[in-house]
Write a protein that holds these residues in place. Sequence first.
Motif: not given
Ligand code: MG
Length: 209
Positions: A18, A37, A99
């Motif tokens: 992140s 996120d 991600d």
């Molecule tokens: Mg993360």
Amino acid sequence: MTDRCFFVLLGPDGAGKSSVMRELAVRLPGWRAVSTDDGLVGSGHALVTQLRRNVVRDVLPHLGTSYSTDFLVGLLQTAVIHLRDELRRHDEDVPLLMDSYYYKILAKCRLAGVQDHPMYGWWRSFPRPRAVVYLDVSPESAWRRSGNGTRLNPLEYFGDRPEWLGFESYQKSLRKLMLEEVRELPVTIIEEQPSVTRAADAVVEVLTP
Ligand SMILES: [Mg+2]
Ligand SMILES: Nc1ncnc2c1ncn2[C@@H]1O[C@H](COP(=O)(O)OP(=O)(O)OP(=O)(O)O)[C@@H](O)[C@H]1O
């Protein structure tokens, strides 16, 4: 499907994914960062982060009693589908870094006891990234980064409480399952870096050699 410029940033819990995704917005403004996120999910998708919070707050404390592991997989799947939808909505000419994609969630579902599930086959049929950048971290460092276990959720360790041995064993299994999941893709492993800046440097180097 593999021709598009789509990469996945993968790695264990606390590897710095992140943090690197946030730096990328500054370092590679021409790239799109996709994640579940809070800061990266668009305002039209508040439910995605809300459901993530519900998993931790409402489901995990009652897993095996009020909620089955199949229910957990069903709820985690909403994040997987959101990521796939973001890919579909995305302009193929813009390079994209995602991600974890479904790789980490699938590994965690397996570690939660759901060895196999019909939905895994569907996830595995989703578009394949051109390559995976695997940001590594030792369990020791990840444990320190988690405030010695004080900032962990139950999908990050084995056992009833966050303790070192349960964390180390979970993280070793997670690493093995994630690398197994991406074994047919080109994977670049970035060793643990001493700072977020250095990790971002290394990721940028792989993405834009
Ligand atoms: Mg993360
Ligand atoms: N290379 C690094 N050196 C030192 N600390 C780091 C490094 N990378 C990240 N951190 C710190 O470790 C913590 C976890 O980082 P981050 O949330 O970016 O990891 P993550 O891979 O996204 O984890 P998760 O899988 O749980 O989402 C943060 O407090 C972050 O500041």
